[in-house]
Design a protein around this motif. Structure first.
Motif, PDB file in Angstrom:
ATOM      1  N   MET A   1       0.841  -1.196   0.000  1.00 52.95           N
ATOM      2  CA  MET A   1       0.000   0.000   0.000  1.00 52.95           C
ATOM      3  C   MET A   1       0.878   1.249   0.000  1.00 52.95           C
ATOM      4  SD  MET A   1      -3.034   1.088   2.663  1.00 52.95           S
ATOM      5  CE  MET A   1      -1.898   1.407   4.005  1.00 52.95           C
ATOM      6  N   THR A   2       0.544   2.211  -0.843  1.00 59.39           N
ATOM      7  CA  THR A   2       1.330   3.428  -0.927  1.00 59.39           C
ATOM      8  C   THR A   2       0.868   4.435   0.121  1.00 59.39           C
ATOM      9  OG1 THR A   2       1.669   3.136  -3.298  1.00 59.39           O
ATOM     10  CG2 THR A   2       2.019   5.339  -2.417  1.00 59.39           C
ATOM     11  N   SER A   3       1.825   4.986   0.858  1.00 62.18           N
ATOM     12  CA  SER A   3       1.505   5.947   1.905  1.00 62.18           C
ATOM     13  C   SER A   3       0.928   7.210   1.296  1.00 62.18           C
ATOM     14  CB  SER A   3       2.780   6.280   2.691  1.00 62.18           C
ATOM     15  OG  SER A   3       2.535   7.331   3.605  1.00 62.18           O
ATOM     16  N   ASN A   4      -0.053   7.816   2.001  1.00 64.69           N
ATOM     17  CA  ASN A   4      -0.588   9.101   1.542  1.00 64.69           C
ATOM     18  C   ASN A   4       0.269  10.264   2.030  1.00 64.69           C
ATOM     19  OD1 ASN A   4      -1.232   9.081   4.247  1.00 64.69           O
ATOM     20  ND2 ASN A   4      -3.452   9.217   3.947  1.00 64.69           N
ATOM     21  N   LYS A   5       1.324   9.941   2.771  1.00 69.80           N
ATOM     22  CA  LYS A   5       2.284  10.936   3.209  1.00 69.80           C
ATOM     23  C   LYS A   5       3.534  10.845   2.340  1.00 69.80           C
ATOM     24  CE  LYS A   5       1.159  10.745   8.171  1.00 69.80           C
ATOM     25  NZ  LYS A   5       1.747  10.516   9.526  1.00 69.80           N
ATOM     26  N   PRO A   6       4.302  11.915   2.212  1.00 72.73           N
ATOM     27  CA  PRO A   6       5.614  11.774   1.581  1.00 72.73           C
ATOM     28  C   PRO A   6       6.495  10.898   2.456  1.00 72.73           C
ATOM     29  CG  PRO A   6       5.367  13.957   2.560  1.00 72.73           C
ATOM     30  CD  PRO A   6       4.022  13.297   2.639  1.00 72.73           C
ATOM     31  N   VAL A   7       7.365  10.125   1.836  1.00 68.27           N
ATOM     32  CA  VAL A   7       8.182   9.146   2.556  1.00 68.27           C
ATOM     33  C   VAL A   7       9.640   9.566   2.521  1.00 68.27           C
ATOM     34  CG1 VAL A   7       8.908   6.733   2.664  1.00 68.27           C
ATOM     35  CG2 VAL A   7       6.554   7.302   2.001  1.00 68.27           C
ATOM     36  N   ALA A   8      10.236   9.658   3.694  1.00 73.24           N
ATOM     37  CA  ALA A   8      11.647  10.038   3.817  1.00 73.24           C
ATOM     38  C   ALA A   8      12.428   8.911   4.474  1.00 73.24           C
ATOM     39  CB  ALA A   8      11.791  11.309   4.641  1.00 73.24           C
ATOM     40  N   LEU A   9      13.582   8.625   3.914  1.00 75.76           N
ATOM     41  CA  LEU A   9      14.513   7.654   4.485  1.00 75.76           C
ATOM     42  C   LEU A   9      15.718   8.412   4.998  1.00 75.76           C
ATOM     43  CD1 LEU A   9      15.902   4.936   5.034  1.00 75.76           C
ATOM     44  CD2 LEU A   9      16.376   4.761   2.581  1.00 75.76           C
ATOM     45  N   VAL A  10      15.979   8.311   6.300  1.00 75.53           N
ATOM     46  CA  VAL A  10      17.117   8.983   6.914  1.00 75.53           C
ATOM     47  C   VAL A  10      18.131   7.924   7.321  1.00 75.53           C
ATOM     48  CG1 VAL A  10      17.922  10.540   8.720  1.00 75.53           C
ATOM     49  CG2 VAL A  10      15.621  10.822   7.763  1.00 75.53           C
ATOM     50  N   ASN A  88      18.698  -3.806   0.518  1.00 74.83           N
ATOM     51  CA  ASN A  88      17.550  -4.333   1.267  1.00 74.83           C
ATOM     52  C   ASN A  88      16.808  -3.207   1.987  1.00 74.83           C
ATOM     53  OD1 ASN A  88      16.026  -6.663   2.608  1.00 74.83           O
ATOM     54  ND2 ASN A  88      16.830  -5.577   4.385  1.00 74.83           N
ATOM     55  N   LEU A  89      17.548  -2.228   2.513  1.00 80.69           N
ATOM     56  CA  LEU A  89      16.926  -1.097   3.196  1.00 80.69           C
ATOM     57  C   LEU A  89      15.953  -0.365   2.280  1.00 80.69           C
ATOM     58  CD1 LEU A  89      16.693   1.127   5.402  1.00 80.69           C
ATOM     59  CD2 LEU A  89      18.797   2.119   4.449  1.00 80.69           C
ATOM     60  N   PHE A  90      16.369  -0.091   1.053  1.00 76.52           N
ATOM     61  CA  PHE A  90      15.501   0.623   0.124  1.00 76.52           C
ATOM     62  C   PHE A  90      14.316  -0.245  -0.302  1.00 76.52           C
ATOM     63  CE2 PHE A  90      19.132   3.343   0.076  1.00 76.52           C
ATOM     64  CZ  PHE A  90      18.636   4.596  -0.210  1.00 76.52           C
ATOM     65  N   ALA A  91      14.569  -1.522  -0.521  1.00 78.18           N
ATOM     66  CA  ALA A  91      13.477  -2.426  -0.894  1.00 78.18           C
ATOM     67  C   ALA A  91      12.433  -2.505   0.215  1.00 78.18           C
ATOM     68  CB  ALA A  91      14.034  -3.816  -1.202  1.00 78.18           C
ATOM     69  N   GLU A  92      12.885  -2.570   1.476  1.00 80.30           N
ATOM     70  CA  GLU A  92      11.966  -2.631   2.609  1.00 80.30           C
ATOM     71  C   GLU A  92      11.192  -1.324   2.768  1.00 80.30           C
ATOM     72  OE1 GLU A  92      11.095  -5.084   5.357  1.00 80.30           O
ATOM     73  OE2 GLU A  92      11.340  -5.919   3.353  1.00 80.30           O
ATOM     74  N   VAL A  94      10.268   0.759   0.456  1.00 82.37           N
ATOM     75  CA  VAL A  94       9.216   0.828  -0.564  1.00 82.37           C
ATOM     76  C   VAL A  94       8.179  -0.278  -0.361  1.00 82.37           C
ATOM     77  CG1 VAL A  94       8.765   0.731  -3.043  1.00 82.37           C
ATOM     78  CG2 VAL A  94      10.740   1.994  -2.181  1.00 82.37           C
ATOM     79  N   ARG A  95       8.600  -1.407   0.171  1.00 83.34           N
ATOM     80  CA  ARG A  95       7.618  -2.466   0.471  1.00 83.34           C
ATOM     81  C   ARG A  95       6.625  -1.989   1.535  1.00 83.34           C
ATOM     82  NH1 ARG A  95       6.409  -6.068   4.156  1.00 83.34           N
ATOM     83  NH2 ARG A  95       8.175  -5.513   5.491  1.00 83.34           N
ATOM     84  N   ILE A  96       7.133  -1.289   2.549  1.00 78.02           N
ATOM     85  CA  ILE A  96       6.285  -0.845   3.652  1.00 78.02           C
ATOM     86  C   ILE A  96       5.427   0.354   3.264  1.00 78.02           C
ATOM     87  CG2 ILE A  96       6.324   0.165   5.979  1.00 78.02           C
ATOM     88  CD1 ILE A  96       8.946  -1.461   6.415  1.00 78.02           C
ATOM     89  N   TYR A  97       6.030   1.339   2.578  1.00 82.60           N
ATOM     90  CA  TYR A  97       5.334   2.597   2.321  1.00 82.60           C
ATOM     91  C   TYR A  97       4.928   2.806   0.863  1.00 82.60           C
ATOM     92  CZ  TYR A  97       6.495   3.977   7.075  1.00 82.60           C
ATOM     93  OH  TYR A  97       6.589   4.046   8.451  1.00 82.60           O
ATOM     94  N   LYS A 146      12.751   6.680 -10.091  1.00 79.71           N
ATOM     95  CA  LYS A 146      12.250   6.488 -11.457  1.00 79.71           C
ATOM     96  C   LYS A 146      10.794   6.029 -11.431  1.00 79.71           C
ATOM     97  CE  LYS A 146      13.208   4.002 -15.772  1.00 79.71           C
ATOM     98  NZ  LYS A 146      14.112   3.021 -16.437  1.00 79.71           N
ATOM     99  N   LYS A 147      10.478   5.092 -10.526  1.00 82.39           N
ATOM    100  CA  LYS A 147       9.103   4.608 -10.398  1.00 82.39           C
ATOM    101  C   LYS A 147       8.176   5.705  -9.887  1.00 82.39           C
ATOM    102  CE  LYS A 147      10.232  -0.267  -9.624  1.00 82.39           C
ATOM    103  NZ  LYS A 147      10.182  -1.418  -8.676  1.00 82.39           N
TER     104      LYS A 147
END
Length: 315
Positions: A1-10, A88-92, A94-97, A146-147
């Protein structure tokens, strides 16, 4: 499911500046993935929240702080020396958010000394965590941007490039300046490829910021606390950079104080002083050299190793 919030990875979010960035992003409506190597059982941490500059502050306690304040956060372990863990961090994330909008690379190793007194192993550690970790993170992020129709931001904790920065910490500077070169180079790629909604920006403190590293300095010299600023100045500048039009910050190497003053009209920085009433000493130059040359756009015939290799493979 895509989050309705912007997603930031720190990346590098366990304490100090990284923790503050994560908390303030969450306060401003972001779903935040907090990533670093150090973990803990946040449910048993006492007192809570822990000292943000101590080893008791981990990605798990930061996640708990954000969640208990009503925000959205997920802690994911990563060792930035390991490319597979970064992927794996990036894949997780996007999998979550469902997407990625912002990458903040704050992970870093530090050793300030002469070349003579910097062992090769220490030098190699800094290169693996600082420029190599950033490079691997950018490589992992690009397919997800890109996606997202090539819409996103990258914030890098690295300095403007100038000569004094190398003095007394050459090994450290080699990596950090390399990170700034990546900022400049990737920004040029975005422009050349017409990716007008993408931007990569580097930020560095104008005055020393309260952290685990500066905490050691204060222990040795208590009077030096007057020269420290709160990490909120850094997160405020990053939030302002993220709100700015992409083309205005793409490839920018700037300081927290200077960006807030020149782009946001801030003139009073007193609220950021750790010691009330103090004016922290600026550790960065007032002006920086420009990196452009008169023949900036005259690069001759550009060589692309990818195309050269493809051509050889067809033979």
């Amino acid at each position: 499911m895509t989050s309705n919030k912007p997603v930031a990875l720190v990346i590098g979010a366990s304490r100090g500046i990284g923790r503050q960035i994560s908390i303030d992003l969450a306060r401003n409506g972001y779903a935040v993935v907090v990533a670093a190597k150090t973990t803990s059982d946040a449910s048993t941490t006492t007192p809570f929240p822990p000292d943000p500059n101590s080893p008791q502050s981990t990605i798990n306690t930061v996640e708990r702080e954000i969640r208990e304040s009503g925000g959205d956060a997920t802690a994911i372990v990563v060792d930035t020396r390991d490319v597979s863990q970064i992927n794996n961090l990036f894949a997780e994330t996007v999998r979550i958010y469902g997407k990625l909008d912002v990458l903040v690379y704050n992970s870093g190793a530090i050793w300030w000394s002469s070349v003579e007194n910097t062992p090769v192993k220490r030098f190699q550690l800094m290169q693996r965590i600082n420029p190599e970790g950033l490079y691997a993170s950018v490589q992992a992020a690009l397919p997800y941007f890109k996606k997202n129709a090539w819409k996103g931001r990258v914030i890098v904790v690295s300095p403007p490039i100038y000569s004094r920065f190398f003095r007394g910490k050459t090994a450290y500077a080699m990596g950090k300046v390399g990170m700034s070169v990546l900022t400049k180079g990737l920004a040029m790629d975005f422009v050349r490829q017409g990716r007008t909604n993408m931007a990569i920006t580097s930020i560095w403190p104008a005055a020393s910021i309260e952290s685990a590293a500066t905490g050691s300095m204060v222990k040795n010299d208590p009077a030096s606390e007057k020269d420290l600023r709160k990490p909120t100045i850094f997160s405020d500048a990053i939030l302002a950079m993220l709100k700015a039009p992409a083309e205005s910050v793409n490839g920018l190497l700037d300081l927290d104080e200077d960006f807030l003053r020149n782009r946001c009209g801030v003139t009073d920085f007193s609220k950021y002083s750790v010691v009330s009433g103090a004016t922290p000493r600026r550790i960065m130059p007032a002006e920086f050299p420009t990196l452009e040359v008169a023949e900036q756009d005259d690069e001759g015939k550009r060589m692309d190793s990818t195309q050269l290799r493809a051509g050889r493979e067809k033979l």
